[in-house]
Design an enzyme around this catalytic site. Structure first.
Site, PDB file in Angstrom:
ATOM      1  N   ARG A   3       0.843  -1.191   0.000  1.00  0.00           N
ATOM      2  CA  ARG A   3       0.000   0.000   0.000  1.00  0.00           C
ATOM      3  C   ARG A   3       0.880   1.244   0.000  1.00  0.00           C
ATOM      4  O   ARG A   3       2.025   1.222   0.469  1.00  0.00           O
ATOM      5  CB  ARG A   3      -0.903   0.021   1.236  1.00  0.00           C
ATOM      6  CG  ARG A   3      -1.805  -1.202   1.376  1.00  0.00           C
ATOM      7  CD  ARG A   3      -2.578  -1.149   2.694  1.00  0.00           C
ATOM      8  NE  ARG A   3      -3.472  -2.293   2.847  1.00  0.00           N
ATOM      9  CZ  ARG A   3      -3.161  -3.419   3.490  1.00  0.00           C
ATOM     10  NH1 ARG A   3      -1.947  -3.541   4.035  1.00  0.00           N
ATOM     11  NH2 ARG A   3      -4.028  -4.397   3.599  1.00  0.00           N
ATOM     12  N   LYS A  13      -1.629  -2.476   8.211  1.00  0.00           N
ATOM     13  CA  LYS A  13      -2.741  -2.028   9.045  1.00  0.00           C
ATOM     14  C   LYS A  13      -2.675  -2.700  10.411  1.00  0.00           C
ATOM     15  O   LYS A  13      -2.343  -3.871  10.524  1.00  0.00           O
ATOM     16  CB  LYS A  13      -4.069  -2.373   8.365  1.00  0.00           C
ATOM     17  CG  LYS A  13      -4.332  -1.572   7.091  1.00  0.00           C
ATOM     18  CD  LYS A  13      -5.684  -1.906   6.496  1.00  0.00           C
ATOM     19  CE  LYS A  13      -5.983  -1.049   5.275  1.00  0.00           C
ATOM     20  NZ  LYS A  13      -7.308  -1.357   4.686  1.00  0.00           N
ATOM     21  N   HIS A  26      -2.925   2.193  -5.573  1.00  0.00           N
ATOM     22  CA  HIS A  26      -3.719   1.038  -5.176  1.00  0.00           C
ATOM     23  C   HIS A  26      -4.064   0.175  -6.388  1.00  0.00           C
ATOM     24  O   HIS A  26      -4.130  -1.055  -6.291  1.00  0.00           O
ATOM     25  CB  HIS A  26      -4.998   1.495  -4.469  1.00  0.00           C
ATOM     26  CG  HIS A  26      -5.476   0.512  -3.441  1.00  0.00           C
ATOM     27  ND1 HIS A  26      -4.772   0.247  -2.271  1.00  0.00           N
ATOM     28  CD2 HIS A  26      -6.564  -0.300  -3.409  1.00  0.00           C
ATOM     29  CE1 HIS A  26      -5.413  -0.667  -1.571  1.00  0.00           C
ATOM     30  NE2 HIS A  26      -6.503  -1.019  -2.236  1.00  0.00           N
ATOM     31  N   ARG A  78      -1.204  -1.925  -7.055  1.00  0.00           N
ATOM     32  CA  ARG A  78      -1.261  -3.050  -6.112  1.00  0.00           C
ATOM     33  C   ARG A  78      -2.204  -4.136  -6.645  1.00  0.00           C
ATOM     34  O   ARG A  78      -1.873  -5.320  -6.619  1.00  0.00           O
ATOM     35  CB  ARG A  78      -1.744  -2.518  -4.759  1.00  0.00           C
ATOM     36  CG  ARG A  78      -2.097  -3.554  -3.690  1.00  0.00           C
ATOM     37  CD  ARG A  78      -2.488  -2.796  -2.422  1.00  0.00           C
ATOM     38  NE  ARG A  78      -3.193  -3.603  -1.439  1.00  0.00           N
ATOM     39  CZ  ARG A  78      -2.623  -4.342  -0.503  1.00  0.00           C
ATOM     40  NH1 ARG A  78      -1.300  -4.426  -0.443  1.00  0.00           N
ATOM     41  NH2 ARG A  78      -3.348  -5.011   0.380  1.00  0.00           N
ATOM     42  N   HIS A 106      -3.618  -9.060   3.631  1.00  0.00           N
ATOM     43  CA  HIS A 106      -5.067  -9.139   3.810  1.00  0.00           C
ATOM     44  C   HIS A 106      -5.385  -9.988   5.042  1.00  0.00           C
ATOM     45  O   HIS A 106      -4.844 -11.085   5.195  1.00  0.00           O
ATOM     46  CB  HIS A 106      -5.736  -9.773   2.593  1.00  0.00           C
ATOM     47  CG  HIS A 106      -5.789  -8.867   1.407  1.00  0.00           C
ATOM     48  ND1 HIS A 106      -5.906  -9.326   0.113  1.00  0.00           N
ATOM     49  CD2 HIS A 106      -5.752  -7.506   1.302  1.00  0.00           C
ATOM     50  CE1 HIS A 106      -5.936  -8.306  -0.727  1.00  0.00           C
ATOM     51  NE2 HIS A 106      -5.836  -7.196  -0.028  1.00  0.00           N
ATOM     52  N   TYR A 112      -9.206 -10.874  -6.682  1.00  0.00           N
ATOM     53  CA  TYR A 112      -8.250 -10.856  -7.790  1.00  0.00           C
ATOM     54  C   TYR A 112      -8.391 -12.086  -8.679  1.00  0.00           C
ATOM     55  O   TYR A 112      -8.025 -12.056  -9.843  1.00  0.00           O
ATOM     56  CB  TYR A 112      -6.826 -10.726  -7.244  1.00  0.00           C
ATOM     57  CG  TYR A 112      -6.652  -9.471  -6.440  1.00  0.00           C
ATOM     58  CD1 TYR A 112      -6.702  -8.223  -7.045  1.00  0.00           C
ATOM     59  CD2 TYR A 112      -6.503  -9.530  -5.056  1.00  0.00           C
ATOM     60  CE1 TYR A 112      -6.579  -7.063  -6.294  1.00  0.00           C
ATOM     61  CE2 TYR A 112      -6.375  -8.370  -4.306  1.00  0.00           C
ATOM     62  CZ  TYR A 112      -6.416  -7.149  -4.932  1.00  0.00           C
ATOM     63  OH  TYR A 112      -6.312  -6.008  -4.193  1.00  0.00           O
TER      64      TYR A 112
END
Length: 355
Positions: A200, A224, A301, A304, A327, A336
Site C-alpha cells: 500500500r 494495518k 492502489h 497493487r 489481507h 483478484y
C-alpha cells in the site's frame, strides 16, 4: 475540522481503540473525523447530551452524508459511529445504544482496475528510460560547466567578477540537473517497488532504509494495525532501489534543513526538500508516470491490484498472495481471482474461433 462539545468523549473513544484494537493511525484519524462531523451536525440541531440522539437521528445523519460520499466511505462512517455509541453505552455515557441496529450500507462488488502485464511493463520501462535520459543531461551539464571553466581560464583579461558571474548559472544548472536525476531515480524505485511487492502507498512512505534486506531481496512491511510481514521483490526492483540509495537519495538529502534531515534520517524515500515523502507525492508520481507511459490512469492502489492479479496469473497460491498483500481475510484476496477469470474470458473471446 470543527470542534464540538463532545470532543472529550471522542478523544476517549479513539484512545480506547488505539489501546485495545491496534488500529492504524490513518484509521483512527478517519474515525475521529467521521465522529466529529456526525456529532457536530447534531450539535447544530441543538443536541447537548448523547442520550438525546436516537436511531432516527442517526438515519437522518446518514441521509445527509450519503449525498456527498460514496458507499464505501459511508460504510466506514457507519462503523465508526456504531462503535462509538456501543463504547459509550458500555462505559455508562449513555443509557441506551441508539446505533445498535444502524445498518451498514451495502457496497457493490466491483472488480478492481488493473493494468495488463504489457501495460505494466511499459509503465516501468518509461520510468527507467527517464532515469537514463536525465543522467545523460546531468553528465552534459557537468561537461558544460567544466568547459566554461576552461574557457574562463584561457581568457586572462576578464575580471574575476565576470568569471564568477558566468560560472554561477552553470553551477545552478548542474544542481538542478542533479536534483531532476535524483527524483527520476526515486520515482523509478517507487514504481518498481509498488509493482514488485503490491504494498500500500501508506506502507511505502513509512518504510525505512533498514526495512530492506538486499541479501534475501525482501522488505519488512508494517501494515494495518501495525502488523508486520515480509515481502519479496525481484531483481529490477533491487537495481532501482540500489541506484536510488547510492546516487539519488544523497542528492535530495543535501537539500534538507538540519531539523528535517534529523526526522528523515532513516526514511527510504525522500521528497524534493529532503524530508520523508508523503502519500500525496507518491500518488502523483504514479499518476504522472501512467500519463507519460500512455497507459490507463491508475493510482498506487490500482498498481497493487495489478501486481496481485499478475502474480495469480503466474500461478501463485491464493494464500501466498494473501500473505504478501497483508489481507486479514482471504475473501478480500479472492477478488483478484475474479479479475484473472475476466481477463481469461476476454482473451478466450478474442482468440478462440468458437467463443
Amino acid at each position: 475540522m470543527s470542534s464540538t462539545q463532545f470532543d472529550g468523549d471522542i478523544d476517549s473513544f479513539v484512545s480506547y481503540l488505539k489501546s485495545n484494537r491496534g488500529l492504524s493511525a490513518n484509521t483512527l484519524k478517519a474515525y475521529r473525523a467521521d465522529l466529529t462531523a456526525c456529532l457536530h451536525l447534531f450539535e447544530l440541531r441543538g443536541v447537548t447530551d448523547l442520550n438525546e440522539i436516537t436511531l432516527d437521528d442517526l438515519r437522518s445523519w446518514m441521509a445527509v452524508e450519503s449525498r456527498d460520499h460514496a458507499r464505501s466511505s459511508m460504510a466506514r462512517k457507519t462503523v465508526a459511529v456504531r462503535g462509538f455509541f456501543a463504547w459509550a453505552y458500555e462505559h455508562g455515557l449513555t443509557t441506551t445504544d441508539p446505533a445498535a441496529t444502524l445498518m451498514t450500507p451495502s457496497i457493490p462488488s466491483t472488480l478492481p482496475a488493473v493494468l495488463t502485464e504489457s501495460q505494466a511493463e511499459q509503465l516501468l520501462d518509461v520510468a527507467e528510460h527517464a532515469v537514463a535520459t536525465n543522467q545523460y543531461k546531468d553528465d552534459g551539464g557537468a561537461a558544460a560547466a567544466s568547459g566554461s571553466g576552461k574557457a574562463a581560464g584561457k581568457t586572462a583579461d576578464k575580471s574575476a567578477d565576470t568569471v564568477n558571474r558566468s560560472e554561477a548559472p552553470a553551477r545552478a544548472d548542474k544542481r538542478d540537473n542533479a536534483r531532476v536525476t535524483a527524483e527520476s531515480q526515486r520515482n523509478a524505485a517507487i514504481l518498481e517497488l509498488l509493482y514488485a511487492t503490491g504494498i500500500r502507498v501508506a506502507e511505502l512512505v513509512s518504510m525505512d532504509i533498514a526495512d530492506i534486506d538486499f541479501s534475501t531481496r525482501t522488505i519488512k512491511v508494517t501494515g494495518k494495525g501495525n502488523k508486520q510481514r515480509v515481502v519479496p521483490f525481484g531483481l529490477p526492483a533491487q537495481r532501482a532501489l540500489e541506484t536510488w540509495l547510492e546516487q539519488g537519495r544523497p542528492v535530495l538529502a543535501r537539500t534538507a534543513t538540519d531539523a528535517v534531515k534529523s526526522r528523515a534520517a532513516n526514511a527510504l524515500f525522500l521528497g524534493a526538500r529532503g524530508g520523508r515523502i508523503d502519500q500525496r507525492i507518491a500518488r502523483d508520481i504514479v499518476h504522472r508516470a501512467a500519463r507519460e507511459a500512455g497507459v490507463p490512469d491508475i493510482s498506487p492502489h490500482a498498481l497493487r491490484h495489478s501486481a496481485a492479479t499478475h502474480i495469480l496469473d503466474g500461478g501463485a497460491d491464493l494464500r501466498e498472495v494473501q500473505e504478501m498483500l497483508g489481507h486479514s481475510s482471504l475473501k478480500t484476496t479472492q477478488r483478484y481471482t475474479h479479475v484473472s477469470i475476466e481477463q481469461l474470458k476476454n482473451r478466450y473471446g478474442q482468440a478462440f474461433p468458437r467463443a
